[in-house]
Scaffold this motif. Structure first.
Motif, PDB file in Angstrom:
ATOM      1  N   LEU A  37       0.822  -1.205   0.000  1.00  0.00           N
ATOM      2  CA  LEU A  37       0.000   0.000   0.000  1.00  0.00           C
ATOM      3  C   LEU A  37       0.861   1.262   0.000  1.00  0.00           C
ATOM      4  CD1 LEU A  37      -2.891  -0.922   2.472  1.00  0.00           C
ATOM      5  CD2 LEU A  37      -3.085  -0.509   0.011  1.00  0.00           C
ATOM      6  N   LEU A  38       1.952   1.257   0.767  1.00  0.00           N
ATOM      7  CA  LEU A  38       2.841   2.416   0.779  1.00  0.00           C
ATOM      8  C   LEU A  38       3.480   2.635  -0.582  1.00  0.00           C
ATOM      9  CD1 LEU A  38       4.624   2.107   4.252  1.00  0.00           C
ATOM     10  CD2 LEU A  38       2.887   3.757   3.567  1.00  0.00           C
ATOM     11  N   ILE A  87       0.810   4.210  -2.743  1.00  0.00           N
ATOM     12  CA  ILE A  87       0.612   5.619  -2.384  1.00  0.00           C
ATOM     13  C   ILE A  87       1.769   6.463  -2.909  1.00  0.00           C
ATOM     14  CG2 ILE A  87       0.568   7.226  -0.440  1.00  0.00           C
ATOM     15  CD1 ILE A  87      -2.065   5.829  -0.817  1.00  0.00           C
ATOM     16  N   GLY A 129       0.718   9.221  -5.399  1.00  0.00           N
ATOM     17  CA  GLY A 129       0.915  10.540  -4.809  1.00  0.00           C
ATOM     18  C   GLY A 129       2.081  11.288  -5.420  1.00  0.00           C
ATOM     19  N   GLY A 132      -3.562  14.083   1.018  1.00  0.00           N
ATOM     20  CA  GLY A 132      -3.906  12.657   1.015  1.00  0.00           C
ATOM     21  C   GLY A 132      -2.760  11.783   1.486  1.00  0.00           C
ATOM     22  N   VAL A 133      -1.540  12.120   1.052  1.00  0.00           N
ATOM     23  CA  VAL A 133      -0.367  11.346   1.475  1.00  0.00           C
ATOM     24  C   VAL A 133      -0.125  11.515   2.969  1.00  0.00           C
ATOM     25  CG1 VAL A 133       2.147  11.174   1.272  1.00  0.00           C
ATOM     26  CG2 VAL A 133       0.736  11.331  -0.788  1.00  0.00           C
ATOM     27  N   LEU A 190      -2.252  12.044   5.213  1.00  0.00           N
ATOM     28  CA  LEU A 190      -3.271  11.305   5.948  1.00  0.00           C
ATOM     29  C   LEU A 190      -3.105   9.798   5.793  1.00  0.00           C
ATOM     30  CD1 LEU A 190      -5.920  11.101   7.553  1.00  0.00           C
ATOM     31  CD2 LEU A 190      -7.150  11.420   5.401  1.00  0.00           C
ATOM     32  N   ALA A 191      -2.843   9.341   4.563  1.00  0.00           N
ATOM     33  CA  ALA A 191      -2.835   7.897   4.280  1.00  0.00           C
ATOM     34  C   ALA A 191      -1.612   7.192   4.840  1.00  0.00           C
ATOM     35  CB  ALA A 191      -2.936   7.666   2.775  1.00  0.00           C
ATOM     36  N   VAL A 192      -0.437   7.806   4.694  1.00  0.00           N
ATOM     37  CA  VAL A 192       0.796   7.120   5.103  1.00  0.00           C
ATOM     38  C   VAL A 192       0.807   6.800   6.604  1.00  0.00           C
ATOM     39  CG1 VAL A 192       3.299   7.360   5.338  1.00  0.00           C
ATOM     40  CG2 VAL A 192       2.186   7.912   3.167  1.00  0.00           C
ATOM     41  N   VAL A 249      -1.709   6.418   8.603  1.00  0.00           N
ATOM     42  CA  VAL A 249      -2.747   5.433   8.899  1.00  0.00           C
ATOM     43  C   VAL A 249      -2.301   4.037   8.476  1.00  0.00           C
ATOM     44  CG1 VAL A 249      -5.090   4.713   8.323  1.00  0.00           C
ATOM     45  CG2 VAL A 249      -4.624   7.110   8.814  1.00  0.00           C
ATOM     46  N   ILE A 250      -1.678   3.927   7.290  1.00  0.00           N
ATOM     47  CA  ILE A 250      -1.188   2.623   6.832  1.00  0.00           C
ATOM     48  C   ILE A 250      -0.094   2.115   7.765  1.00  0.00           C
ATOM     49  CG2 ILE A 250       0.037   1.445   4.980  1.00  0.00           C
ATOM     50  CD1 ILE A 250      -1.402   3.315   3.012  1.00  0.00           C
ATOM     51  N   ALA A 307      -1.169  12.403  10.748  1.00  0.00           N
ATOM     52  CA  ALA A 307      -2.481  11.994  10.237  1.00  0.00           C
ATOM     53  C   ALA A 307      -3.507  13.093  10.452  1.00  0.00           C
ATOM     54  CB  ALA A 307      -2.928  10.702  10.916  1.00  0.00           C
TER      55      ALA A 307
END
Length: 211
Positions: free
Chosen positions: A29-30, A33, A37, A55-56, A58-60, A62-63, A197
């Motif tokens: 997933l990283l 992204i 991204g 988005g990055v 927030l997402a990184v 969390v992952i 995040a």
């Protein structure tokens, strides 16, 4: 003549338990992204790079929090549980029970409950282990074992999460009376994960609000 001091007790590295599937999934997933991204940041126009940045951000985290961060460290004196957003340190004397139902959990003497995110329970693995046990019973209905049978054979007939919980339960029972295993539970929030995040979420909300 002076007597030499007694030898110090040997110290051993903590046992570390992680979810291999979670780590592999998180790494993939990283990578996804980073690809999407990065492309948006470099080639995007207008608000796109800012939205990609939010988005990055927030997402990184969390992952990382849910896939890569979870781990359980079991030492001689304490159990350290690294969950997505908190780290819980439990001296063995504070542990009342470790069990695995639909999830792996540890209970303290005061009744608090903490989930072990790094030890996910798989019903499929349990069914597979149950089939192995039934096959073994059919092969030897009298329960005899050969001289070449060893501990690894018995572990192969138990689901990984259940075996990990059994190991932790054994460590708790064996080490609860150690002088270094006394004390109160300690909880620390993972601000290094929470802060970016939250920053990414706030930036994304602001960008979407202003249109």
């Amino acid at each position: 003549m002076t007597s030499s001091p007694p030898p110090a007790e040997p110290t051993y590295a903590d046992r570390v338990y992680r979810s291999s599937a979670g780590m592999v999934g998180g790494a993939l997933l990283l990578a996804l992204i980073a690809w999407i991204g990065g492309d948006a940041l470099i080639r995007g126009e207008g608000r796109t790079p800012w939205l990609a940045l939010a988005g990055v951000l927030l997402a990184v985290p969390v992952i990382v929090a849910f896939a890569l961060r979870p781990a359980v460290f079991a030492g001689e004196d304490r159990l350290r549980i690294r969950n997505p957003f908190r780290t819980i340190t439990l001296p063995w004397a504070a542990v009342a029970e470790v069990r695995a139902g639909y999830s792996s959990e540890v209970f303290t003497q005061e009744g608090a409950k903490y989930q072990l995110w790094a030890v996910p329970v798989s019903l499929r693995q349990r069914k597979r282990a149950s089939r192995r046990q039934m096959q073994t019973a059919q092969d030897d209905p009298h329960g005899r074992t050969s001289v070449t049978a060893d501990v690894s054979d018995s572990r192969a007939r138990v689901a990984p999460a259940d075996q990990t919980v059994a190991d932790l339960r054994e460590l708790a029972e064996r080490n609860a009376s150690r002088p270094g295993a006394q004390g109160e539970p300690q909880i620390r929030w993972a601000y290094e994960v929470v802060a970016p995040a939250v920053a990414g979420a706030v930036l994304l909300i602001v960008l979407l609000a202003i249109g």
